[in-house]
Write a protein that holds these residues in place. Structure first.
Motif, short mmCIF file in Angstrom:
data_model
loop_
_atom_site.label_atom_id
_atom_site.label_comp_id
_atom_site.label_asym_id
_atom_site.label_seq_id
_atom_site.Cartn_x
_atom_site.Cartn_y
_atom_site.Cartn_z
N THR A 146 0.83 -1.21 0.00
CA THR A 146 0.00 0.00 0.00
C THR A 146 0.86 1.25 0.00
O THR A 146 0.62 2.19 -0.77
CB THR A 146 -0.94 0.00 1.22
OG1 THR A 146 -1.87 -1.07 1.09
CG2 THR A 146 -1.69 1.31 1.34
N ARG A 163 1.15 4.25 -2.93
CA ARG A 163 0.88 5.64 -2.60
C ARG A 163 2.09 6.53 -2.93
O ARG A 163 1.93 7.67 -3.38
CB ARG A 163 0.54 5.77 -1.12
CG ARG A 163 -0.89 5.35 -0.79
CD ARG A 163 -1.12 5.42 0.70
NE ARG A 163 -2.53 5.39 1.05
CZ ARG A 163 -3.00 5.30 2.28
NH1 ARG A 163 -2.14 5.21 3.30
NH2 ARG A 163 -4.29 5.30 2.51
N PRO A 174 2.62 6.68 -7.60
CA PRO A 174 1.42 6.48 -8.40
C PRO A 174 1.79 5.96 -9.79
O PRO A 174 2.76 6.39 -10.41
CB PRO A 174 0.82 7.89 -8.47
CG PRO A 174 1.33 8.58 -7.25
CD PRO A 174 2.72 8.04 -7.05
#
Length: 295
Positions: A217, A221, A224
């Motif tokens: 995750t 983030r 991108p």
């Protein structure tokens, strides 16, 4: 063959241990960077979930990104994650009692809270659309699991007999392939039938793929356009929109070495993760106690 990456755990001035990490990057089917043995066979475990979700994306053309992302997830069982699984089940005619992923320690005693419940919801949906029995869907001789061996082999451009298999923690079949083949899969996921939708869903909802604090995750983030999916025992796979795939495996299975290794190795292929370079350790008083960083 170059040496593996070495990640050190230090307590003040004390060197406590060193983790070795094999890493490889692939583009257009060719190795463009490596550390250690790119042909080391690695168990994909949960890193295979984006591939295991491909039949779902192909079978349900109107399924939304939330439902597709949770199918590829190893989630934390938060209300957001559980609601996403329920949305997947509702959209595909599934029921919570059909989830055969077992119960997970430290979580409410319902299968939907298991970190693999999205994958299992996806599997139930694929059985239903193909007319396969839902009962026993996780067993190795079920048509679904046999089809997923072929799915992984095709994604890795291997023969099915070249893909090693075993039982996963949630009871389905898991797969092992050379690390270079794992990187190859992630370099071309968006080109596979259904893969563009899975990759887009992962990019749109990185917190569904793991959760707050999860390395995959955090990677998505921070960068991108990249997708990432961790697997058990120190595996991480990732891929860029422009066709670079990477795979890293900590030889002793300790995933705390992944972030410094990703920072060092990713920089060679345009994956900039400066915040991963040194991971602070704290004691039970929340005082600085050491670091995990490249040796």
């Amino acid at each position: 063959m170059s040496a593996p990456l070495r990640v050190a755990v230090r307590r003040g001035e004390i060197l406590e241990c060193v983790h070795e990490v094999h890493a490889v990057a692939v583009r257009d089917g060719a190795v463009v960077a490596s550390a250690g043995d790119p042909d080391a066979v690695a168990s994909l475990r949960s890193s295979a979930k984006p591939v295991q979700a491909l039949p779902l994306a192909r079978a349900y053309e109107d399924l939304g990104e939330v439902e597709l992302a949770i199918a590829a997830a190893s989630h934390f069982g938060t209300p957001e994650h559980v609601e996403a699984v329920r949305r997947l089940l509702a959209a595909t005619g599934g029921r919570e009692e059909e989830l055969d992923c077992g119960l997970q320690d430290g979580r409410p005693p319902e299968p939907i809270y298991h970190n693999c419940s999205g994958k299992h919801g996806s599997m139930v949906a694929v059985c239903r659309v193909n007319g396969w029995p839902v009962e026993g869907y996780r067993l190795p001789d079920h048509p679904l699991q046999l089809a997923l061996v072929d799915e992984v082999a095709s994604a890795a451009e291997l023969e099915p007999a070249e893909v090693r298999t075993g039982p996963d923690g949630c009871g389905v079949v898991c797969f092992a392939v050379p690390l270079e083949r794992a990187a190859h899969v992630f370099s071309r996921l968006g080109e596979l039938p259904g893969g563009e939708r899975i990759a887009a869903a992962m990019r749109a909802h990185p917190v569904l793929i793991g959760g707050e604090g999860a390395t995959d995750t955090a990677l998505m983030r921070a960068q991108p356009g990249w997708i990432a999916k961790g697997g058990a025992e120190g595996l991480m796979c990732a891929g860029s929109e422009d066709g670079v795939g990477i795979a890293l495996k900590v030889t002793d299975g300790n995933s705390r070495a992944l972030r410094p290794a990703l920072a060092a190795f990713g920089a060679e292929v345009g994956l900039e993760l400066p915040d991963f370079a040194s991971v602070p350790l704290r004691n039970w008083h929340e005082e600085p106690a050491g670091t995990v960083a490249l040796l």
